[in-house]
Design a protein around this motif. Structure first.
Motif, PDB file in Angstrom:
ATOM      1  N   ALA A   7       0.856  -1.184   0.000  1.00 17.96           N
ATOM      2  CA  ALA A   7       0.000   0.000   0.000  1.00 17.96           C
ATOM      3  C   ALA A   7       0.893   1.234   0.000  1.00 17.96           C
ATOM      4  O   ALA A   7       1.872   1.296   0.747  1.00 17.96           O
ATOM      5  N   VAL A  65      -2.804  -2.519   3.954  1.00 22.11           N
ATOM      6  CA  VAL A  65      -3.609  -1.421   3.438  1.00 22.11           C
ATOM      7  C   VAL A  65      -4.496  -0.841   4.549  1.00 22.11           C
ATOM      8  O   VAL A  65      -4.793   0.360   4.559  1.00 22.11           O
ATOM      9  N   LEU A 100      -3.210   0.439  -3.613  1.00 22.05           N
ATOM     10  CA  LEU A 100      -2.645  -0.886  -3.354  1.00 22.05           C
ATOM     11  C   LEU A 100      -2.232  -1.467  -4.697  1.00 22.05           C
ATOM     12  O   LEU A 100      -3.052  -1.614  -5.603  1.00 22.05           O
ATOM     13  N   VAL A 132      -8.920   7.075  -2.436  1.00 24.50           N
ATOM     14  CA  VAL A 132      -8.303   5.754  -2.523  1.00 24.50           C
ATOM     15  C   VAL A 132      -8.765   5.072  -3.805  1.00 24.50           C
ATOM     16  O   VAL A 132      -9.778   5.442  -4.401  1.00 24.50           O
ATOM     17  N   VAL A 136      -8.052  -0.525  -2.733  1.00 20.45           N
ATOM     18  CA  VAL A 136      -7.986  -0.155  -1.319  1.00 20.45           C
ATOM     19  C   VAL A 136      -9.367  -0.263  -0.693  1.00 20.45           C
ATOM     20  O   VAL A 136      -9.548  -0.842   0.383  1.00 20.45           O
TER      21      VAL A 136
END
Length: 579
Positions: A7, A65, A100, A132, A136
């Motif tokens: 992440a 994450v 991620l 995000v 994620v």
């Protein structure tokens, strides 16, 4: 080069160039402060690895994450708290993006689409917000107490495929991700300041009167143990004759402050009273007569005196209610209040009961910053007096409680006041100065903060300045605790004002061993051997384990000369006692 799934958090400071142009040194100092006190510790707490920093941003890698989102959430939540008392054009705020993906690690740096997407998401985020990627959101949606808003698919610069973007929903009540979804609210005493009446018949005084009322509301709002009704709500009643009980009911306030301003010639009289509407009693009233040399200086002085006194009067009234309740019925705020009462009695058994009460408050509301701060203070008191089975472990717990309080509410002056006191105990006067200055900035009219400034200046070898601050605290709160006289006496001794110091200590109804020892040293330097010996003997009777060197070990003077000054005074008293 190596690759791994990780992440990535990209953060950037909004308006960096504008802030630097306006105040370069101040901006850098504040940014550095945020990094040291908040951002870096939160990243470390969540197992983040800072890959690189720029002047206004950073890139951080996380193995989890969930840790990345928790970290971002806490940073933005606490930055909102920190900025609440800062002018909008001076606020330091961040945008954060989290992705991620597959990351390339090479020479202590990271590369690849996973990094680029995080950087582009950061650019899409609102100021103070978090964006995000879909990956994620999918990972944390069911695992953290956080809400997302779908912003749809976006085409990002230098990224071949569209990326679905989600925004973390934030509002004033949003707490760090991973925290409890619900919390038991703390029922604090609510107080409303009604517009003061202009009794002068002079329309020009209206600005002064309204300004005085607004300043009192603003300054009272700094006291986080009170719930202060806003100006917009109370000024509805300006110029109206209304039943106070009805007003209190409509505003949802138990306590009302009302007052008046009257001008006569070159003099101004301000009257103020505090009313408990639950039983229609006046619990405090005061009047201030001043000459009209400087209207604004009068406004500042009267405001300071009122806001320093009112919280103590409200707390005293609340304590009367608490005494009549059984401990099992006390809510979080009332537990803290009862714990404070026990703490101020400075006895071992009272301290144990204070610990029990404060722990109950935290059980009732784990996110109550004021409760964590006072647990640290209560444990600190036990540490100082040697009432703990494991002093080192308990000291660490106390500091941990204060850091927890600071994480929950960095704008509570009490948190920084107690952190400063704990730093003094640890002989870290540099850290004590930082927290003391922060406490003063947050609430310059809080008598406990002001008196502590005098104490700290005395330890730092500046007792004359310390005396001025302690006397200011006494003026701010005419109902100040007796111990203020003890603080003043210690400062006067360090300033070599021995007669003044003895007079100050004599205001203490029942002196303890420490105070008797200081009085003994004062009499020694005045050459009164009999009085010096008598007070040293009294100190030893109160504390059979008393020795000069053990006593000196509890002092925190930065200057060796100040410590030697006390040592020599006590040695003279000891010689007189042995003669």
């Amino acid at each position: 080069m190596k690759r791994k799934l990780a992440a990535v958090l990209a953060a950037d400071m909004a308006g960096y160039s504008r802030l630097m142009e306006t105040d370069e040194e101040g901006t850098l100092a504040r940014l550095r402060s945020h990094r040291i006190e908040l951002i870096d510790p939160v990243i470390a707490k969540n197992q983040g690895n800072i890959i690189k920093t720029t002047g206004d941003g950073m890139l951080v890698e996380f193995q989890s994450v969930c840790d990345a989102v928790r970290c971002a959430s806490e940073i933005q939540f606490r930055m909102r708290r920190r900025n609440s008392d800062v002018a909008p054009d001076r606020r330091i705020q961040f945008r954060i993006g989290i992705n991620l993906g597959d990351i390339i690690f090479d020479d202590d740096d990271i590369y690849g689409d996973g990094v680029n997407i995080a950087a582009r998401l950061e650019q899409l985020a609102e100021v103070g917000g978090i964006c995000v990627s879909q990956a994620v959101r999918d990972q944390v949606a069911e695992r953290l107490d956080v809400t997302f808003e779908d912003l749809g698919e976006r085409t990002l610069k230098n990224i071949a495929r569209p990326v679905r973007v989600w925004q973390v929903v934030a509002n004033e009540e949003t707490r760090p991700a991973g925290g409890t979804a619900e919390r038991q609210s703390v029922v604090k005493p609510a107080i409303a300041v009604l517009p003061f009446a202009n009794m002068s018949g002079d329309a020009e005084q209206e600005y002064f009167v309204d300004g005085l009322t607004e300043d009192i509301i603003t300054e009272l709002s700094r006291r986080h143990e009170l719930f202060v009704i806003s100006r917009n709500s109370t000024f509805v009643y300006k110029g109206q004759a209304a039943n106070l009980r009805d007003v209190a009911e409509k505003l949802g306030a138990q306590y009302l402050v009302e007052g008046s301003v009257r001008k006569s010639g070159d003099r101004l009289r301000v009257t103020v009273q505090l009313i408990d509407t639950a039983n229609d009693t006046h619990i405090w009233a005061e009047k201030y007569d001043r000459t009209l040399d400087d209207v604004f200086a009068i406004q500042d002085e009267v405001t300071g005196a009122i806001v320093a006194t009112l919280p103590g009067r409200v707390e005293a009234a609340q304590q009367d209610l608490v005494v009549r309740k059984t401990p099992s019925s006390l809510a979080a705020y009332e537990c803290v209040l009862a714990a404070k009462v026990r703490h101020h009695r400075s006895a071992h058994e009272e301290n144990l009961e204070a610990q029990r009460l404060i722990e109950r408050a935290i059980t009732l509301d784990p996110d109550y910053a004021h409760a964590h701060a006072w647990r640290g203070c209560i444990l600190g008191q036990a540490w100082v007096h040697g009432w703990l089975e494991d002093p080192d472990a308990s000291y660490d717990v106390a500091v941990g409680e204060l850091e927890k309080a600071r994480a929950l509410d960095d704008n509570d002056a009490d948190v920084h006041r107690i952190l400063a006191a704990m730093a003094v105990i640890a002989d870290d006067l540099t850290r004590a100065r930082y927290h003391q200055e922060r406490a003063l900035a947050l609430n310059p009219n809080y008598d406990l903060v002001v008196v502590q400034q005098g104490e700290l200046l005395t330890w730092l070898g500046r007792p004359q300045e310390g005396i001025e601050w302690i006397r200011k605290a006494m003026r701010l709160n005419p109902h100040h605790p007796e111990r203020f006289w003890s603080h003043l006496g210690k400062a006067q001794f360090a300033a070599r004002l021995y007669k003044d110091a003895i007079e100050s200590f004599m205001h203490v109804t029942s002196m303890d061993a420490v105070q008797h020892a200081f009085v003994a040293a004062n009499y020694s330097w005045l050459g009164d051997k009999m009085a010096a010996a008598a007070h040293l003997d009294r100190a030893i009777r109160l504390n059979p384990d008393f020795t000069i060197e053990t006593f000196l070990g509890t002092m925190h003077y930065a200057e060796e000369g100040d410590l030697q000054h006390l040592r020599d005074g006590l040695a003279k008293a000891q010689e007189a006692a042995a003669a």
